[in-house]
Design a protein around this motif. Structure first.
Motif, PDB file in Angstrom:
ATOM      1  N   ARG A 221      84.053  47.848  46.229  1.00 56.54           N
ATOM      2  CA  ARG A 221      83.162  47.477  47.323  1.00 56.54           C
ATOM      3  C   ARG A 221      83.975  46.928  48.481  1.00 56.54           C
ATOM      4  O   ARG A 221      84.832  46.063  48.275  1.00 56.54           O
ATOM      5  N   SER A 236      88.036  43.823  50.723  1.00 52.17           N
ATOM      6  CA  SER A 236      87.008  43.965  49.703  1.00 52.17           C
ATOM      7  C   SER A 236      85.822  43.072  50.059  1.00 52.17           C
ATOM      8  O   SER A 236      85.965  42.058  50.754  1.00 52.17           O
ATOM      9  N   ASP A 239      82.572  38.416  46.651  1.00 56.69           N
ATOM     10  CA  ASP A 239      81.959  38.422  45.329  1.00 56.69           C
ATOM     11  C   ASP A 239      80.773  37.451  45.344  1.00 56.69           C
ATOM     12  O   ASP A 239      80.955  36.238  45.433  1.00 56.69           O
ATOM     13  N   ASP A 242      80.977  34.878  42.587  1.00 52.12           N
ATOM     14  CA  ASP A 242      82.092  33.933  42.599  1.00 52.12           C
ATOM     15  C   ASP A 242      82.620  33.811  44.028  1.00 52.12           C
ATOM     16  O   ASP A 242      83.454  34.599  44.468  1.00 52.12           O
ATOM     17  N   ALA A 245      86.414  33.709  44.613  1.00 52.86           N
ATOM     18  CA  ALA A 245      87.269  34.845  44.257  1.00 52.86           C
ATOM     19  C   ALA A 245      88.032  35.334  45.480  1.00 52.86           C
ATOM     20  O   ALA A 245      87.484  35.434  46.578  1.00 52.86           O
ATOM     21  N   ARG A 247      89.679  37.787  48.039  1.00 48.04           N
ATOM     22  CA  ARG A 247      89.351  39.125  48.504  1.00 48.04           C
ATOM     23  C   ARG A 247      90.622  39.950  48.672  1.00 48.04           C
ATOM     24  O   ARG A 247      91.673  39.434  49.040  1.00 48.04           O
TER      25      ARG A 247
END
Length: 456
Positions: A221, A236, A239, A242, A245, A247
């Motif tokens: 994604r 990306s 998330d 999360d 997280a 990227r």
């Protein structure tokens, strides 16, 4: 002449070789559309010429002209470097967001012109709605069923040539299934005017073939592209589960091409507001699809039916398509796989229904339609397509902002069909290549490397 002599060795008959030669000559105007081209092509196949014994495999006593002999007269390496270099003179790094058929068409055209292309696809598959689901079914393994596009036609000569080549490779085959339309309580013949093409073993065969050799990042994604100097940065997507997280940064791209359903494409075009507005304005219809496996065949005199009344819009015996495996019940008797597509109106009214409820309702509608007791059901699945079909496609071919180097393609840019998706992807690739060539030509003129254009 050398290639004309070689082509008969790559085709199944002299008639086919001549057809290929004429097609290439017409498309590429090798002789400037000179009518004498026919004489030249026929001469390579022996007309106006004498025999040259001894007999050779395939070409018999035709005058030989070996590609190996011809290669010794040329600097083949220099020729290869020349023709494999991008027409723009500079290799572009291009991101294609979406691996539907439009995105794959654009990617293939650009890779063929020696540009670096990376395709990002959020799902595990490729080919978009040219999709096939593999249904696990004991004891004979899985059954492949098309749950998206059921077939397609090729009416445009440009697309028809592609389809013919894919059929020669064994990827596609014509479906001669009996089609009908439900009208006033009876079935009338339908769909006899065009050849209906399907993927051998499943519609997903087409996307799988087109993606071969591409740098395809599936299950990835990406966020809307961010302007980065004269190009774009691609990261990306965040998330949702999360927020901490990290990227992934996919790097810098010179161009970004978006191949997604119109409502999903619009956010990716936000940096080009005019394009985003056009994409956002295209309405797309949803579709609930139900896949059914019966223990025995349905005794009907049609294999596909346009219904367009009540819940059902389309019903098809998927097992009737070429290269499909028939379902089996646990007793080993021959069964069948069927596909039901609901109408957009019914789907909208039941958009948030559970798959189990949808499957039950559409199964009941099928029983009412055929007017007979259905065989025992072995398995069933339901799938919801939120963006199944463009209700009012743009008559634009593709969307492109040459100043920013961003554009979009898809069947919603054309006529809503698979053919339209492919032609849209090729159209967008053409806009990229044309703009790059024009920029390179302008730079050469400013640097004095090209003479000014004449006014003729």
């Amino acid at each position: 002449m050398t290639w004309a002599k070689a082509i008969p060795q790559w085709t199944e008959s002299p008639r086919r070789a001549l057809a290929e030669l004429i097609d290439l000559n017409h498309r590429h105007a090798v002789d400037g559309s000179d009518p004498n081209s026919y004489g030249g092509l026929l001469w390579t196949l022996g007309l106006f010429d004498r025999p040259f014994p001894p007999e050779r495999p395939v070409t018999g006593s035709l005058r030989p002209r070996s590609t190996a002999d011809h290669a010794r007269r040329l600097d083949v390496g220099a020729y290869a470097r020349r023709v494999q270099a991008p027409a723009s003179g500079r290799r572009l790094r291009i991101a294609v967001i979406g691996a539907g058929l439009a995105g794959l068409a654009a990617a293939r055209a650009l890779v063929d012109q020696s540009h670096e292309v990376v395709v990002f696809e959020k799902s595990r598959g490729r080919g978009g709605r040219a999709a096939t689901r593999r249904v696990p079914q004991a004891p004979d393994g899985e059954v492949a069923v098309d749950h998206g596009a059921q077939y397609f036609t090729a009416r445009d000569p440009r697309f028809a040539r592609r389809v013919a080549s894919w059929a020669q490779r064994g990827v596609l085959a014509p479906w001669s299934g009996r089609l009908g339309a439900w009208r006033d309580g009876s079935v009338a013949p339908a769909g006899a005017d065009d050849t209906r093409w399907v993927g051998v073993g499943g519609m997903s065969a087409l996307g799988r073939m087109l993606a071969e050799g591409l740098d395809l990042r599936r299950s990835t994604r990406v966020a809307p592209p961010v302007r980065d100097g004269a190009g774009w940065a691609l990261l990306s997507a965040a998330d949702a589960a999360d927020a901490t997280a990290e990227r992934v940064h996919f790097g810098h791209f010179d161009r970004v091409l978006v191949s997604a359903p119109a409502p999903q494409a619009a956010p990716f075009l936000a940096a080009a507001p005019a394009l985003a507005a056009r994409a956002a304005a295209v309405p797309m219809a949803p579709c609930w699809t139900v896949l059914l496996g019966f223990a025995a065949p349905l005794d009907l005199d049609w294999d596909g039916l346009f219904v367009n009344g009540g819940p059902l819009g389309w019903v098809a015996r998927d097992s009737a398509k070429p290269g499909r495996n028939k379902g089996r019940d646990q007793g080993g008797r021959g069964g069948e796989a069927w596909v039901l597509h609901a109408t957009p109106e019914w789907t909208r009214a039941h958009l948030e229904a559970t798959p189990e409820t949808v499957a039950s309702d559409l199964l009941e509608a099928l029983a009412e339609l055929v007017g007979t007791r259905l065989p025992a059901l072995v398995w069933q699945q339901a799938h919801r397509w939120l963006y199944a079909r463009a209700e009012q496609p743009l008559d634009a071919g593709c969307l492109w902002d040459g100043d920013l180097g961003i554009g979009a393609c898809g069947d919603w840019c054309a006529d809503g069909r698979i053919e339209g998706a492919w032609l849209s992807g090729e159209a967008l690739a053409g806009r990229v290549l044309g703009a790059a060539a024009a920029a390179s030509d302008g730079a050469d003129r400013r640097a004095g490397r090209l003479a000014p254009r004449s006014g003729i």
